[in-house]
Design a protein around this motif. Structure first.
Motif, PDB file in Angstrom:
ATOM      1  N   GLU A   1       1.175   3.883  -3.112  1.00  0.00           N
ATOM      2  CA  GLU A   1       0.715   5.263  -2.918  1.00  0.00           C
ATOM      3  C   GLU A   1       1.835   6.259  -3.192  1.00  0.00           C
ATOM      4  O   GLU A   1       1.608   7.310  -3.779  1.00  0.00           O
ATOM      5  N   ASN A   2       3.047   5.922  -2.785  1.00  0.00           N
ATOM      6  CA  ASN A   2       4.174   6.810  -3.088  1.00  0.00           C
ATOM      7  C   ASN A   2       4.355   6.954  -4.596  1.00  0.00           C
ATOM      8  O   ASN A   2       4.644   8.037  -5.090  1.00  0.00           O
ATOM      9  N   ALA A   3       4.187   5.845  -5.318  1.00  0.00           N
ATOM     10  CA  ALA A   3       4.331   5.894  -6.775  1.00  0.00           C
ATOM     11  C   ALA A   3       3.270   6.813  -7.368  1.00  0.00           C
ATOM     12  O   ALA A   3       3.548   7.604  -8.268  1.00  0.00           O
ATOM     13  N   SER A  57       8.296  15.143   1.439  1.00  0.00           N
ATOM     14  CA  SER A  57       8.386  16.323   0.592  1.00  0.00           C
ATOM     15  C   SER A  57       7.021  16.965   0.456  1.00  0.00           C
ATOM     16  O   SER A  57       6.831  17.922  -0.261  1.00  0.00           O
ATOM     17  N   LYS A  58       6.038  16.372   1.159  1.00  0.00           N
ATOM     18  CA  LYS A  58       4.663  16.792   0.884  1.00  0.00           C
ATOM     19  C   LYS A  58       4.142  17.836   1.847  1.00  0.00           C
ATOM     20  O   LYS A  58       3.050  18.338   1.699  1.00  0.00           O
ATOM     21  N   ILE A  59       4.905  18.111   2.876  1.00  0.00           N
ATOM     22  CA  ILE A  59       4.418  19.075   3.849  1.00  0.00           C
ATOM     23  C   ILE A  59       5.580  19.805   4.482  1.00  0.00           C
ATOM     24  O   ILE A  59       6.590  19.203   4.837  1.00  0.00           O
ATOM     25  N   GLU A  67       6.541   8.659   7.293  1.00  0.00           N
ATOM     26  CA  GLU A  67       7.117   7.603   8.110  1.00  0.00           C
ATOM     27  C   GLU A  67       7.105   6.246   7.423  1.00  0.00           C
ATOM     28  O   GLU A  67       7.631   5.284   7.964  1.00  0.00           O
ATOM     29  N   ALA A  68       6.528   6.192   6.231  1.00  0.00           N
ATOM     30  CA  ALA A  68       6.399   4.890   5.598  1.00  0.00           C
ATOM     31  C   ALA A  68       7.766   4.287   5.265  1.00  0.00           C
ATOM     32  O   ALA A  68       8.098   3.188   5.707  1.00  0.00           O
ATOM     33  N   LEU A  69       8.556   5.028   4.501  1.00  0.00           N
ATOM     34  CA  LEU A  69       9.841   4.465   4.090  1.00  0.00           C
ATOM     35  C   LEU A  69      10.743   4.216   5.299  1.00  0.00           C
ATOM     36  O   LEU A  69      11.438   3.204   5.357  1.00  0.00           O
ATOM     37  N   LYS A  90       0.826  -1.210   0.000  1.00  0.00           N
ATOM     38  CA  LYS A  90       0.000   0.000   0.000  1.00  0.00           C
ATOM     39  C   LYS A  90       0.863   1.263   0.000  1.00  0.00           C
ATOM     40  O   LYS A  90       0.667   2.155  -0.821  1.00  0.00           O
ATOM     41  N   GLU A  91       1.834   1.312   0.925  1.00  0.00           N
ATOM     42  CA  GLU A  91       2.651   2.529   1.038  1.00  0.00           C
ATOM     43  C   GLU A  91       3.460   2.777  -0.227  1.00  0.00           C
ATOM     44  O   GLU A  91       3.548   3.912  -0.705  1.00  0.00           O
ATOM     45  N   LEU A  92       4.033   1.712  -0.786  1.00  0.00           N
ATOM     46  CA  LEU A  92       4.866   1.898  -1.978  1.00  0.00           C
ATOM     47  C   LEU A  92       4.016   2.304  -3.184  1.00  0.00           C
ATOM     48  O   LEU A  92       4.405   3.159  -3.976  1.00  0.00           O
TER      49      LEU A  92
HETATM   50 MG    MG Z   1       4.119   7.726   1.427  1.00  0.00          MG
END
Ligand code: MG
Ligand code: ADP
Length: 593
Positions: free
Chosen positions: A32-34, A78-80, A97-99, A28-30
């Motif tokens: 979504e990052n993509a 990088s999003k906030i 915190e995902a990565l 899920k996290e990967l």
């Molecule tokens: Mg993420």
């Protein structure tokens, strides 16, 4: 007992547990990052249910050398940049915190390259410790490989369920991301086997690709756009209901969400249509301003809080109900029964979709058949051929059913009390209010700036009328619009008067002049065009509708009904009052019990 401050690595491992509790959470996290990186092509590779490998590669924006290392730091995002940004986030996650969490509990290799960079960078990090950073050759975008998940936390690793269960969680996460990102092509390979190759397309195509062809004729579109929220998607027809809620998909601003409250709004719209303990399947997307939602109340971010929850609930409920109503009505009508024909709805003619309003110009709901009596009228009517198309030989090449009158022994429509039209359908009988139905048709046609195709009669002696100068001045330009409404006038330059050449059958010449004047004076430029048109549609539909007490021919009833069924949500008239009453076999059985 001495209090110890946990070292960073242990602390990260514990924190990681919140975000990463099984391979599917990494997926899920990967993914979504993509998506956040703007990828249009994404590949997911899984080996051994994610226990040995989870790999996501994308063609997104990539990272430079510095960011490729920084992204593994806790709270690196990088999003906030400030707390204000929190209110305006359109991207998936932003906890940064995902990565970091994933790197804390697995062996991670990241390869990434930006378009502007000659070479890419490779970062290897294991259990939160950076092992290698170097330049590498790679394509634009990012590829993250997560190997041996929970290698350093054996308790967690042992906690994993069977491959089958872990795989089903992975599939689910993949489906949730793939379903809503229809502009991205996805491929998913599990143990060397190709599970999905999804090409770019629309929502319906994506749903069919994910769930198989059998769903394609079960999808009922839902669509509602109001200031507060934009609702778009599909509910599945009742026969596709499931024994559990796993086929219920909500997305908010591009992300999957769980929301039992909203799910209830949809479930309730299906009330009485489903057996007990059956739940509708649906795929519904809500879009609303990001400041009206809070997506970060849950660590894995599938729960979302809304500001106007109750209002959205009602809008959602109503729009699903409306769609089901239209669907059940349409499917109820048995097109195979010989005595009923709806010329507009044939297998070749797609049923118009809301909100576009389309009509078959060949049919005319107000078409009075020629045998009808005009003796009440002073002037001898001259039929305008163009307004009689449904009784004329058809120019169109597609086959058009014969008008009802041609089959003397069959009567599909019955007029009751010169008020209601009774229509027989497969398992029910429909009673249609003739006046409200016609009102609705006129209303929608005016809104769409279409000809009302009102039966208008040409006057043998045109009626002359002198309007006040300020009306005349504007009326000259307005004549083409009036013609759409069945009123034909000509301007006489000699004396500045207007000649009424043709008019709707039921209106007197006087009424037509009044109507023209009213339309001109209400044409207030101050009001925006759309609202003005709405008012006009309402006014004209009131004036020109079929009245109670008017007797209708078979042909006229048929065209009226088929026109009505072409409108979105044809159950209600412009005032919101019911047009159709449906009596099912069950209702009848109940009565006779
Ligand atoms: Mg993420
Ligand atoms: P978040 O997504 O919440 O910001 P993550 O830990 O998932 O936190 O990612 C941290 C940062 O790493 C992101 O903000 C982004 O800048 C960068 N990043 C992660 N994955 C990718 C990717 N596939 N492509 C480009 N940048 C990425």
């Amino acid at each position: 007992m001495a209090i110890e401050v946990l070292d960073d690595i242990v602390a990260n491992q514990i924190a990681a547990g919140e975000v990463v509790n099984r391979p599917a959470s990494v997926v899920k996290e990967l993914l979504e990052n993509a998506m956040d990186a703007g990828a249009t092509r994404v590949q997911l590779v899984i080996r051994d249910a994610g226990k040995t490998l989870i790999q996501v590669s994308d063609n997104g924006c990539g990272m430079d050398k510095e960011d490729a290392q920084k992204c593994f730091l806790p709270h690196a995002t990088s999003k906030i940049k400030s707390s204000e940004d929190l209110l305006n986030l359109h991207t998936m996650g932003f906890r940064g915190e995902a990565l970091a969490s994933i790197a804390a509990i697995a062996q991670v290799e990241l390869k990434t390259r930006r378009e502007e960079d000659e070479t890419g960078v490779k970062v290897v990090i294991e259990g939160g410790v950076v092992k290698e950073v170097c330049e590498t050759a790679c394509s634009i975008g990012t590829c993250v490989s997560v190997k041996n998940i929970f290698f350093n936390t054996p308790a967690r690793r042992n906690f994993l369920k069977t491959e089958q269960i872990e795989n089903s969680h992975i599939n689910e996460e993949f489906v949730r991301v793939a379903m809503i990102n229809t502009e991205t092509a996805f491929s998913y390979i599990n143990n060397e086997k190709n599970v999905y190759s999804l090409t770019v397309g629309n929502a319906k195509k994506r749903i069919i690709e994910l769930f198989g062809n059998s769903i394609s004729d079960k999808l009922i579109p839902v669509s509602e756009k109001v200031d507060l929220v934009d609702i778009e998607g599909y509910v599945c027809s009742p026969e596709f209901a499931k024994k559990n809620k796993s086929w219920q998909y909500f997305f908010v601003n591009g992300r999957f969400m769980r929301n039992t409250y909203f799910a209830n709004a949809v479930d309730r719209a299906f009330a009485n249509l489903l057996p007990e303990k059956n739940y509708p399947a649906f795929f519904i997307r809500l879009s609303l301003p990001p400041q009206n939602i809070d997506v970060n109340i849950h660590p894995t971010k599938t729960e979302v809080k809304f500001l106007d929850e109750r209002v959205i609930y009602s809008i959602l409920h109503a729009s699903v109900k409306k769609s089901i109503g239209q669907y059940s009505l349409a499917s109820e009508l048995d097109f195979s029964v010989k005595t009923i024909e709806f010329p507009v709805i044939t297998s070749q003619t797609p049923i118009p979709k809301a909100p576009q309003i389309r009509f078959n110009p060949e049919f005319n709901p107000f078409d009075t058949s020629s045998e009808e009596n005009f003796s009440l009228l002073q002037e001898k009517p001259v039929v305008q051929p163009s307004l009689f198309e449904s009784d004329m030989p058809q120019q169109a090449t597609k086959p058009v059913p014969q008008p009802m009158e041609n089959r003397k022994d069959e009567k599909a429509f019955m007029q009751i009390g010169e008020k209601y039209i009774a229509v027989r359908s497969k398992n029910s009988m429909l009673l249609i209010d003739q006046s409200r139905a016609s009102q609705r048709i006129i209303h929608d046609r005016v809104l769409a700036s279409q000809s009302l195709q009102i039966f208008s009669q040409r006057l043998l002696t045109p009626q002359r009328h002198l309007f006040s100068p300020h009306i005349s001045f504007r009326l000259v330009e307005f004549l083409p619009v009036l013609k759409l409404y069945g009123i034909e006038m000509e301007y006489d330059k000699k004396d500045g008067s207007f000649l009424l050449m043709a008019k709707p059958e039921k209106q007197s010449s006087e009424e037509c002049f009044e109507l023209a004047e009213e339309l001109i004076t209400s044409n207030n430029e101050q009001i925006p065009g759309e609202e003005q048109l709405r008012k006009r549609a309402f006014m004209l539909s009131e004036k020109l509708k079929i009245q109670y007490g008017e007797s209708l021919s078979q042909n006229r009833m048929q065209t009226l009904v088929s026109q009505l069924f072409c409108l979105p949500d044809c159950m209600l008239d412009p005032k919101g009052e019911k047009i159709i009453f449906k009596l099912t076999i069950e209702d009848m059985d109940k009565f006779f019990e």
